[in-house]
Design a protein around this motif. Structure first.
Motif, PDB file in Angstrom:
ATOM      1  N   ARG A 231       0.817  -1.210   0.000  1.00 23.09           N
ATOM      2  CA  ARG A 231       0.000   0.000   0.000  1.00 23.09           C
ATOM      3  C   ARG A 231       0.857   1.270   0.000  1.00 23.09           C
ATOM      4  N   ILE A 232       2.119   1.128   0.402  1.00 14.20           N
ATOM      5  CA  ILE A 232       3.024   2.281   0.486  1.00 14.20           C
ATOM      6  C   ILE A 232       3.838   2.376  -0.796  1.00 14.20           C
ATOM      7  N   ASP A 233       3.722   3.476  -1.484  1.00 13.86           N
ATOM      8  CA  ASP A 233       4.483   3.672  -2.716  1.00 13.86           C
ATOM      9  C   ASP A 233       5.883   4.121  -2.354  1.00 13.86           C
ATOM     10  N   GLU A 234       6.818   3.965  -3.289  1.00  8.29           N
ATOM     11  CA  GLU A 234       8.227   4.255  -3.047  1.00  8.29           C
ATOM     12  C   GLU A 234       8.491   5.644  -2.459  1.00  8.29           C
ATOM     13  N   PRO A 235       7.916   6.713  -2.991  1.00  3.27           N
ATOM     14  CA  PRO A 235       8.184   8.022  -2.413  1.00  3.27           C
ATOM     15  C   PRO A 235       7.434   8.269  -1.121  1.00  3.27           C
ATOM     16  N   GLY A 236       6.651   7.295  -0.648  1.00  2.04           N
ATOM     17  CA  GLY A 236       5.923   7.478   0.597  1.00  2.04           C
ATOM     18  C   GLY A 236       4.512   7.974   0.375  1.00  2.04           C
ATOM     19  N   LYS A 237       3.852   7.477  -0.656  1.00  2.00           N
ATOM     20  CA  LYS A 237       2.472   7.861  -0.930  1.00  2.00           C
ATOM     21  C   LYS A 237       1.596   6.623  -0.927  1.00  2.00           C
ATOM     22  N   ALA A 238       0.381   6.763  -0.455  1.00  3.14           N
ATOM     23  CA  ALA A 238      -0.534   5.619  -0.432  1.00  3.14           C
ATOM     24  C   ALA A 238      -0.874   5.206  -1.848  1.00  3.14           C
TER      25      ALA A 238
END
Length: 239
Positions: A231-238
Motif C-alpha cells: 500500500r506504500i508507494d516508493e516516495p511514501g504515498k498511499a
C-alpha cells in the motif's frame, strides 16, 4: 554495538514487544481477556479517509479488519508530528545509562523523523466473535527524511531480534525479501502467541505486532504485512 542496533532494541520495546513480553505471555487458563470493539454483528465500521502518513495505513473494513484495542496512551488510531514521534523514541531510551542515552538521543535526532502513524485492528470478519482464529494487530509507520536511515533501522531491528536465541524466524512476507518476522519459542503450554515483523518501503519504517490465541496463523499475519507494504508507494504515498 552500533547506534542503530541499540536504538532497534529500544524501538522494539517502545512499540510493545520485548523478549519478556513474548516469552512470558499469560499462560493462565482463560486468557486472553481482551476487550474487543463494540461493533454489532453483521456491521462494519465506516471510517473517514485518513490523510498524510495515516493514509498509508490499511483502512478499517479491508479484509474484515475492525478497530482494535487502544494502543497505550494513543487510542486505536493516532498520527504524531515529527517532533512528538522523536520525543517518543527518546522516551523509550530512559532505561539506558545516562552517557549511552545521550549518545542515542543524538542518533535519534539524526534520523530526522518527520511523522508517525499507528493503528490497531482485530482480524476476522463481521462474525469474528464466533471465530476461533482471531488476533489483534498493531501497525506503526515511522517516516524519515532519509530513506537510508529507515532501511538501516529496519535491518537493525531484524538483526537485533535474530540475535535473541529465544525467538524463532517467522513466516516470510511474499514480494518483500527485506521484511522479517519473528515468533516466540515453541511452547505447547503457551496460551497467547505473538508475531513481530519489521520492514521498510522507501523512507517509511513499518513495524507490525500481532497477538492472538496460540497457535496463530503466521501466514495470515504475513499476508497482512504484505498488503500494508504494497500500500506504500516508493516516495511514501498511499497506493
Amino acid at each position: 554495538m552500533t547506534g542503530s542496533v541499540l536504538l532497534a532494541g529500544a524501538v522494539v520495546a517502545g512499540v510493545g514487544l520485548t523478549a519478556v513480553t513474548v516469552d512470558g505471555a499469560d499462560r493462565a487458563p482463560g486468557a486472553p481477556s481482551w476487550e474487543f470493539p463494540g461493533a454489532a454483528a453483521g456491521t462494519m465500521e465506516k471510517e473517514p479517509a485518513s490523510q498524510g502518513l495515516a493514509g498509508m495505513l490499511l483502512p478499517y473494513g479491508d479484509d474484515g479488519l475492525l478497530r482494535g484495542p487502544d494502543l497505550p496512551g494513543f487510542g486505536s488510531d493516532a498520527q504524531l508530528s515529527g517532533a512528538r514521534a522523536t520525543a517518543l523514541q527518546k522516551e523509550s531510551l530512559h532505561g539506558l545509562p545516562r552517557s549511552q542515552r545521550k549518545r542515542m538521543e543524538k542518533y535519534v535526532d539524526r534520523l530526522r523523523i518527520t511523522g508517525m502513524a499507528m493503528r490497531s485492528y482485530v482480524s476476522g470478519s463481521a462474525s469474528l466473535y464466533q471465530e476461533d482464529d482471531v488476533y489483534t494487530v498493531s501497525i506503526v509507520l515511522a517516516q524519515m527524511e532519509n530513506r537510508t536511515a529507515a532501511g538501516d533501522l529496519a535491518r537493525s531491528q531484524s538483526e537485533f531480534l535474530a540475535s535473541l536465541d529465544m525467538l524463532r524466524k517467522g513466516p516470510k512476507v511474499g514480494g518483500h525479501e527485506d521484511a522479517a518476522c519473528f515468533l516466540p519459542p515453541e511452547d505447547r503450554g503457551r496460551v497467547i502467541e505473538a508475531v513481530f515483523c519489521s520492514a521498510h518501503v522507501g523512507n517509511v519504517l513499518v513495524t507490525v505486532t500481532a497477538q492472538g490465541t496460540a497457535p496463530m496463523d503466521g501466514r495470515s499475519v504475513a499476508a497482512l504485512v504484505r498488503e500494508q507494504l504494497d500500500r506504500i508507494d516508493e516516495p511514501g504515498k498511499a497506493v
